[in-house]
Design a protein around this motif. Structure first.
Motif, mmCIF file in Angstrom:
data_model
loop_
_atom_site.group_PDB
_atom_site.id
_atom_site.type_symbol
_atom_site.label_atom_id
_atom_site.label_comp_id
_atom_site.label_asym_id
_atom_site.label_seq_id
_atom_site.Cartn_x
_atom_site.Cartn_y
_atom_site.Cartn_z
ATOM 1 N N UNK A 78 -3.168 -27.941 37.533
ATOM 2 C CA UNK A 78 -3.465 -29.329 37.888
ATOM 3 C C UNK A 78 -4.399 -29.896 36.832
ATOM 4 N N UNK A 79 -3.983 -30.960 36.172
ATOM 5 C CA UNK A 79 -4.709 -31.518 35.034
ATOM 6 C C UNK A 79 -5.848 -32.461 35.416
ATOM 7 N N UNK A 80 -6.102 -32.665 36.704
ATOM 8 C CA UNK A 80 -7.135 -33.614 37.136
ATOM 9 C C UNK A 80 -8.507 -33.170 36.634
ATOM 10 N N UNK A 81 -9.224 -34.099 35.987
ATOM 11 C CA UNK A 81 -10.507 -33.763 35.365
ATOM 12 C C UNK A 81 -11.615 -33.498 36.376
ATOM 13 N N UNK A 122 2.169 -31.085 28.377
ATOM 14 C CA UNK A 122 1.360 -30.265 27.466
ATOM 15 C C UNK A 122 1.163 -28.856 28.026
ATOM 16 N N UNK A 123 0.945 -28.759 29.336
ATOM 17 C CA UNK A 123 0.773 -27.441 29.961
ATOM 18 C C UNK A 123 2.061 -26.627 29.956
ATOM 19 N N UNK A 165 -5.121 -13.524 22.657
ATOM 20 C CA UNK A 165 -4.756 -14.899 22.305
ATOM 21 C C UNK A 165 -3.798 -15.462 23.352
ATOM 22 N N UNK A 166 -2.752 -14.720 23.701
ATOM 23 C CA UNK A 166 -1.774 -15.217 24.659
ATOM 24 C C UNK A 166 -2.388 -15.370 26.046
ATOM 25 N N UNK A 167 -3.305 -14.464 26.430
ATOM 26 C CA UNK A 167 -3.979 -14.608 27.718
ATOM 27 C C UNK A 167 -4.812 -15.885 27.721
ATOM 28 N N UNK A 168 -5.554 -16.135 26.658
ATOM 29 C CA UNK A 168 -6.384 -17.336 26.574
ATOM 30 C C UNK A 168 -5.526 -18.588 26.631
ATOM 31 N N UNK A 169 -4.380 -18.577 25.971
ATOM 32 C CA UNK A 169 -3.488 -19.735 25.988
ATOM 33 C C UNK A 169 -2.975 -20.009 27.393
ATOM 34 N N UNK A 170 -2.636 -18.968 28.142
ATOM 35 C CA UNK A 170 -2.135 -19.164 29.503
ATOM 36 C C UNK A 170 -3.228 -19.675 30.429
ATOM 37 N N UNK A 171 -4.489 -19.337 30.148
ATOM 38 C CA UNK A 171 -5.586 -19.725 31.022
ATOM 39 C C UNK A 171 -6.165 -21.093 30.657
ATOM 40 N N UNK A 172 -5.870 -21.608 29.501
ATOM 41 C CA UNK A 172 -6.439 -22.856 29.013
ATOM 42 C C UNK A 172 -5.610 -24.032 29.527
ATOM 43 N N UNK A 173 -6.000 -24.605 30.663
ATOM 44 C CA UNK A 173 -5.256 -25.704 31.274
ATOM 45 C C UNK A 173 -5.606 -26.999 30.549
#
Length: 187
Positions: A160-163, A69-70, A46-54
């Protein structure tokens, strides 16, 4: 079922599936974000997924909201709602050249920021957590930039949050040229 609380979100584990719930999702019974794993999900999964989910910005001037948010580990919508409640709106084009709103928003989540922007010299000189101003330029004498988040854990990387980017977690930092940074610390 197991459940974990992290950054004001509840993570329920159902075998290979993890559902992330905000308070809003808990009241309407829906799953906010679902992660699926090959085998039974563990807390470290769970924590790994949270860190990878930009978190990706949803508006043209939403990079500051997405960067917050990040940093705080919440969804774009949750941070945007908080921003709106304190008078910050992503559609406001003055956000392109103002640092006050991200400082104010981070403070709402119990994060401090440095008082001044510090000129970027090298990646090694950065604190473990910082907002970076990249793509800095002047238009009619007015400064503009794009916010990204620098984090140093086991390795240094930028979110970087750019879509339009293929990858939003950048580990090869050589192509980035920040103008300056704002140090960020948890209160």
């Amino acid at each position: 079922m197991e459940a974990y609380l992290f950054n004001d979100r509840l993570y329920s584990v159902f075998g290979k599936s993890v559902c992330s719930h905000s308070r809003q999702h808990l009241t309407n019974g829906s799953c906010g974000t679902e992660f699926r794993f090959a085998g039974p999900a563990t807390l470290s999964d769970i924590f790994f997924e949270l860190r990878m989910n930009v978190i990706i910005q949803e508006e043209k001037t939403g990079c500051g909201i997405a960067s917050v948010a990040n940093i705080v580990g919440l969804s774009y919508e949750e941070v945007k709602n908080k921003a709106n409640s304190i008078g910050i709106f992503a559609k406001d084009e003055s956000l392109y050249s103002d640092t006050g709103y991200v400082r104010k928003l981070l403070n709402e989540y119990a994060f401090n920021t440095s008082d001044k922007e510090v000129s970027f010299n090298s990646w090694d000189e950065l604190p473990n957590l910082a907002l970076l101003a990249i793509k800095y330029h002047l238009e009619a004498g007015k400064p503009y930039w794009h916010w990204v988040v620098f984090k140093r854990e086991k390795e240094a990387y930028v979110l970087d949050s750019a879509s339009y980017l293929e990858k939003n977690k950048i580990t090869n930092l050589s192509g980035l040229t920040p103008k300056w940074y704002i140090a960020v610390t948890k209160i």
